[in-house]
Design an enzyme around this catalytic site. Structure first.
Site, short mmCIF file in Angstrom:
data_model
loop_
_atom_site.label_atom_id
_atom_site.label_comp_id
_atom_site.label_asym_id
_atom_site.label_seq_id
_atom_site.Cartn_x
_atom_site.Cartn_y
_atom_site.Cartn_z
N ASN A 42 0.86 -1.18 0.00
CA ASN A 42 0.00 0.00 0.00
C ASN A 42 0.90 1.23 0.00
OD1 ASN A 42 0.77 0.58 2.72
ND2 ASN A 42 -0.90 -0.71 3.49
N MET A 43 0.32 2.40 -0.05
CA MET A 43 1.12 3.62 -0.20
C MET A 43 2.04 3.82 1.00
SD MET A 43 1.51 5.67 -2.65
CE MET A 43 2.30 7.24 -3.04
N SER A 44 1.57 3.53 2.19
CA SER A 44 2.41 3.71 3.39
C SER A 44 3.59 2.76 3.35
CB SER A 44 1.58 3.48 4.65
OG SER A 44 0.57 4.45 4.77
N GLU A 45 3.34 1.51 2.97
CA GLU A 45 4.42 0.52 2.89
C GLU A 45 5.42 0.90 1.80
OE1 GLU A 45 1.68 -3.27 4.36
OE2 GLU A 45 1.83 -2.75 2.24
N ASP A 88 -5.70 -8.28 1.86
CA ASP A 88 -5.85 -9.72 1.64
C ASP A 88 -6.72 -9.98 0.42
OD1 ASP A 88 -4.44 -10.06 4.00
OD2 ASP A 88 -6.23 -10.39 5.22
#
Length: 476
Positions: free
Chosen positions: A195-198, A264
């Site tokens: 995701n964007m944060s990761e 998921d």
């Protein structure tokens, strides 16, 4: 982009990763505790749902894929509850039981559809536990087409590089839902889905679209990934590959109640689609649509094939009603049959639509839930009716038919008979107007062989396109 579902039942997927139990305590709250400024919840419902990698496996099973699941659990009642949860959907887990560790549990207290608190019961597994799990999972690689590594940084996926290399050497795609700031751990994976944060935890802050693409391609080159799919919440998803332009897929969620398990859902839909033979852009569009469905549910949830078909129809317009192509109609028909609808089909030239046609089509529609009208194109009408026909071009004839309340879909065909298109679509009931014998109706044998029915309906006497044309000419 045209989006249709592949044959999910052909998908063979192995899921390896951090499994956990998502436990929900639910009840009303109407007062504040006298002991502390917190609400008092009277629990009246307790529910256990498989989470983490187990939720990925259940999503694949719910879509119809064949799935194997491997993970680390303790030797406790929670492990038993998790086992029962995955077995309920036909997934037989390959657990590695660790005696001195608890099965990971996330307990959420909910009231009025709002999460009040989450309590985690967990201890990270040791590196040797992960090594044993990955080694045990190697034996399963020969029976699958895609592997999902579901990493929640709980210890199940420690150093998977050798496992990834072995899987790729066997021709198995490896998809990773990553965690942490070191993507080198997944070197050589087919696809990662941060995701964007990761993503920003690894590459730093993203300042623009161009910056995102540059940093994504840098990761591709550095770690030998085939592709990166960055999930971006309300901005949808961005797919970056080494040898093709980037693909931006807008979000399709209408209402967001709970993002639990959305990642998921994305990777499970990707894995199932790719294992079933879908191309990567199509698989991403399917995954994006699936995520849009699941965030509209409360808690850890799965997406069914029927829910996905309906969402694809809504957002991609591939099974709308009216004038459609043959491919669009085949997809729409699949959706209708999954809903349990009875589909009726008829055909004709319908050159000048008259009261007899309208009456006949009403009769046909009354025999089922949906009505398909297959229409001869202009060249076909000319061959059948001769020079001067059709009076109206095929697009106009179809537009008029599509405007009738009785008609759901109108599709053209170019042959002299509709036998080929009927054999492809195989309606539940094929009808024809006039004095035909059932055995002489084009496509009838194929419909009957597939378990369908063929029926002859009467036309109103004295009304026909030919008679109307002759009457007009006589008055000139």
């Amino acid at each position: 982009m045209k989006v249709s579902l592949p044959a999910f039942e052909k998908a063979k997927v192995l899921v390896v990763g951090d499994v956990m139990l998502d436990r929900y305590w639910v009840g009303p709250t109407g007062r504040i505790s006298p002991e502390a400024p917190v609400p008092v919840v009277k629990i009246n419902q307790v529910e256990d749902r498989p989470g983490g990698a187990a939720n990925v496996a259940l999503n694949i099973a719910t879509l119809g894929g064949q799935v194997q699941l491997a993970g680390l659990v303790g030797e406790d009642d929670t492990a038993k509850a998790l086992t029962l949860g995955v077995q309920a959907l036909g997934v037989e887990p390959q657990w590695l039981n660790i005696a001195d560790k608890p099965t990971i549990t996330k307990l959420r207290v909910l009231s009025r559809n709002q999460q009040l608190i989450r309590l985690d019961f967990e201890e990270s597994f040791d590196k040797q536990d992960s090594a044993r799990l990955l080694k045990q999972s190697e034996a399963l690689l020969d029976s699958v087409d895609v592997v999902v590594l579901s990493d929640y940084a709980k210890g199940a996926i420690d150093k998977p590089q050798d496992f990834i290399a072995l899987a790729r050497a066997k021709g198995v795609k490896v998809l990773v839902d990553p965690k942490g700031s070191d993507f080198s751990r997944y070197h050589g994976a087919s696809l990662i889905t941060p995701n964007m944060s990761e993503f920003e935890a690894v590459v730093g802050a993203v300042t623009s679209e161009a910056d995102l693409l540059e940093k994504a391609r840098g990761l591709l080159n550095k770690h030998q990934f085939d592709a990166i799919l960055v999930t971006r919440s309300e901005k949808g998803m961005t797919l970056v590959t080494a040898n093709a332009p980037e693909l931006h897929i807008p979000t399709v969620a209408r209402e967001v109640y709970d993002v639990t398990g959305a990642g998921d859902t994305v990777i499970s839909a990707l894995a199932t689609s790719l294992a079933a033979g879908a191309e990567l852009p199509q698989a991403c569009a399917i995954a994006n649509t699936a995520a849009g469905v699941v965030v509209g549910k409360l808690g850890t949830s799965t997406v069914s094939r029927i829910e996905l078909i309906e969402a694809l129809a809504l957002h991609h317009g591939e099974s709308g009603f009216g004038v459609v192509s043959e491919d669009q109609l085949a997809y729409a028909l699949e959706q209708a049959k999954l809903r349990g609808e009875r589909v009726v089909m008829t055909n004709g030239c319908f050159d000048i639509l008259h009261a007899g046609h309208v009456s006949y089509l009403k009769q046909a529609k009354a025999l089922g839930d949906r009505l398909i009208v297959a229409v001869n194109d202009d060249a076909s009408v000319k061959r059948l009716k001769g020079e001067g026909r059709p009076v109206n071009q095929v697009d106009r004839r179809m537009a008029v038919l599509a405007g009738l309340a009785a008609v759901d879909w109108v599709v053209p065909f170019s042959e002299d008979t509709p036998q080929r298109i009927i054999a492809r679509l195989l309606p539940d009931l094929l009808v024809k107007g006039g004095d035909y014998k059932v055995e002489d109706i084009a496509g009838g044998a194929e419909v009957i062989a597939a378990g369908g029915q063929v029926q002859v309906l009467g036309f109103e006497d004295g009304i026909s396109t030919t008679a109307i044309i002759q009457n007009i000419m006589a008055k000139q």
